[in-house]
Scaffold this active site. Sequence first.
Site, mmCIF file in Angstrom:
data_model
loop_
_atom_site.group_PDB
_atom_site.id
_atom_site.type_symbol
_atom_site.label_atom_id
_atom_site.label_comp_id
_atom_site.label_asym_id
_atom_site.label_seq_id
_atom_site.Cartn_x
_atom_site.Cartn_y
_atom_site.Cartn_z
ATOM 1 N N GLN A 1 -8.067 55.957 112.891
ATOM 2 C CA GLN A 1 -8.639 54.724 113.428
ATOM 3 C C GLN A 1 -8.556 53.667 112.335
ATOM 4 O O GLN A 1 -9.087 53.855 111.231
ATOM 5 C CB GLN A 1 -10.100 54.951 113.833
ATOM 6 C CG GLN A 1 -10.236 55.781 115.088
ATOM 7 C CD GLN A 1 -9.811 55.005 116.323
ATOM 8 O OE1 GLN A 1 -10.575 54.236 116.880
ATOM 9 N NE2 GLN A 1 -8.575 55.199 116.773
ATOM 10 N N ASP B 1 -11.860 60.038 123.410
ATOM 11 C CA ASP B 1 -11.460 60.919 122.308
ATOM 12 C C ASP B 1 -10.798 62.216 122.788
ATOM 13 O O ASP B 1 -11.250 63.328 122.472
ATOM 14 C CB ASP B 1 -12.654 61.248 121.389
ATOM 15 C CG ASP B 1 -13.383 60.004 120.910
ATOM 16 O OD1 ASP B 1 -12.778 58.904 120.978
ATOM 17 O OD2 ASP B 1 -14.545 60.119 120.476
ATOM 18 N N MET C 1 -11.042 52.039 107.899
ATOM 19 C CA MET C 1 -10.589 53.286 108.530
ATOM 20 C C MET C 1 -11.797 54.060 109.044
ATOM 21 O O MET C 1 -12.825 54.094 108.386
ATOM 22 C CB MET C 1 -9.860 54.146 107.490
ATOM 23 C CG MET C 1 -9.453 55.523 108.017
ATOM 24 S SD MET C 1 -8.602 56.535 106.792
ATOM 25 C CE MET C 1 -10.005 57.212 105.901
ATOM 26 N N ASP D 1 -12.207 57.591 112.152
ATOM 27 C CA ASP D 1 -11.778 58.957 112.466
ATOM 28 C C ASP D 1 -10.317 59.299 112.174
ATOM 29 O O ASP D 1 -9.419 58.502 112.463
ATOM 30 C CB ASP D 1 -11.926 59.226 113.975
ATOM 31 C CG ASP D 1 -13.202 58.705 114.548
ATOM 32 O OD1 ASP D 1 -14.105 58.339 113.797
ATOM 33 O OD2 ASP D 1 -13.286 58.658 115.800
HETATM 34 C C1 FRU Z 1 -16.126 58.084 116.469
HETATM 35 C C2 FRU Z 1 -15.702 56.941 117.371
HETATM 36 C C3 FRU Z 1 -14.933 57.490 118.560
HETATM 37 C C4 FRU Z 1 -14.104 56.313 118.973
HETATM 38 C C5 FRU Z 1 -13.757 55.677 117.650
HETATM 39 C C6 FRU Z 1 -13.646 54.201 117.695
HETATM 40 O O1 FRU Z 1 -16.316 57.718 115.150
HETATM 41 O O2 FRU Z 1 -16.833 56.208 117.788
HETATM 42 O O3 FRU Z 1 -15.740 58.001 119.576
HETATM 43 O O4 FRU Z 1 -12.949 56.694 119.673
HETATM 44 O O5 FRU Z 1 -14.788 56.057 116.751
HETATM 45 O O6 FRU Z 1 -13.157 53.704 116.492
#
Ligand code: FRU
Length: 518
Positions: free
Chosen positions: A69, A184, A51, A53
Amino acid sequence: MKSGLYLVIISISLCISCQPSSPDVKEDQNSDYYQEEHRPQIHFSPEANWMNDPNGMVYYEGEYHLFYQYYPDSTVWGPMHWGHAVSPNMIHWEHLPIALYPDSLGYIFSGSAVIDWENSSGLGDGNEPPMIAIFTHHDPEGERAGTETFQSQSIAYSHDRGRTWTKYSGNPVIKNPGIKDFRDPKVIWDEQRSQWLMVFAAYDRALFYTSPDLIEWTPSGEFGIPGDHRLWECPDIFPIEVEGTDETKWVLIASMQKNAPNGGTGTSYFVGDFDGRQFVGDPSEQRWLDYGTDDYAFVTWSDIPKTDGRRLGIGWMSNWQYALIVPTEQWRSAMTLPRELRLYQDDDGYTLRSLVVDELDEIRRQSEVIAQDVTYDSPTVIVSDIDDDAYELDIVFELPASGIIDIQLSNDQDEQLHIGYNVSEQGYYIDRTFAGRSDFHDAFADYHTGAASYPKELVKMKIIVDRASVELFADEGRCVMTDIYFATAPYTDISIVAESQDVTMIKGSYTALSRIWK
Ligand code: FRU
């Protein structure tokens, strides 16, 4: 508390809060669910695998949604999905099936979610307002081919409280104009101008777009730090009232991919205004939401009811420096405790403070007094034989003229975690140099400092300890530090290490916290 906590008698030992124990505290002693080594007990972590963000945080019909994530096939980062959990209180979580899977446009990177109350998108089903997720599509093939256009913004909608999702057929809704890092999206409803506002990260800055319907987007501005080319990620923007006034300011959150105060990745913010198109503020006034090493991609919940009015958020409790190799087996990473942000103004300008949410009461057990008006002139154990999974220390010291106030957590393996205040540095610190496992990364075993310019006569620390993390909320949330650690055995003792000078604890209490996983 699993069994009796023995407090070393230093002074009057009485129950200061006299809160009744929560009725549901009996733990299932036979269950090994969420009992692996280093498994957080009061923090959100996925049942298994990787996991990073927090994503798509939105409140709807009594549920706080936490998407995140997620890579379901490994404990290291891979093709990104959105995992999903819901909570009635941000403390206890129910895991739900994966919400978004990679598709022909790519992996599902970080983003946000909103309730489209007026069905401006036309994606509702006529019954209830659609929940809309706004995320980045990351095309791994485009990346491998060396293009610059492999990230774009897309949307998906749900008609059943986030349980199932349909990707919008016209994705992406914002195509990449040729910027390699372009991701993002965080969307909010701008009430004053009746428009949707999107902020997202584009390499070394934030870009702003506006829309009437979440589908057609128009670029409206940008904000960055001139001459500073660190990578920005996971921005957020919101209005917030200045405490004790009726003035409203706007906060822009920006997670920085490098050179956070104690190294690696960290969450920063700026305070300014919004002119209807973009954030307007002083780029030299970058501040840090958290001085610890382990609070990244902190973002806030959408659609918190006005009757509540709080600005609530959560961060990823790790650091890209070592996130992929921390010594956990079945899963990797946890989220911070949920926090309430408040904005205050003093001689130093506008500053956010972070408080752990009041809902932590759900798991607070009876508080016990550690000490009242006690002066320590030598190292003293103040709590021993701890067998609680997690706990909260509320400690107030007189500000000493010099030296340090040091609180040490230790175990029988000679491992120690130190948390304290250093008078000459005028700052708080967490020292995890000898806290446990650290051989997985050179930068892990270290001493971290947090600025504390807030003028004080008292040193106030709220310290929340879980099996693999410590969160320090000092000066009522004005200096926050979050650090993870990997002790090889639980810390059982808490000591005050007074070496060169006397330190006086005006009051101190210990509150065990019940584990959230059953
Ligand atoms: C931040 C990041 C984001 C991206 C995601 C990918 O931790 O690098 O910018 O969307 O993680 O997992």
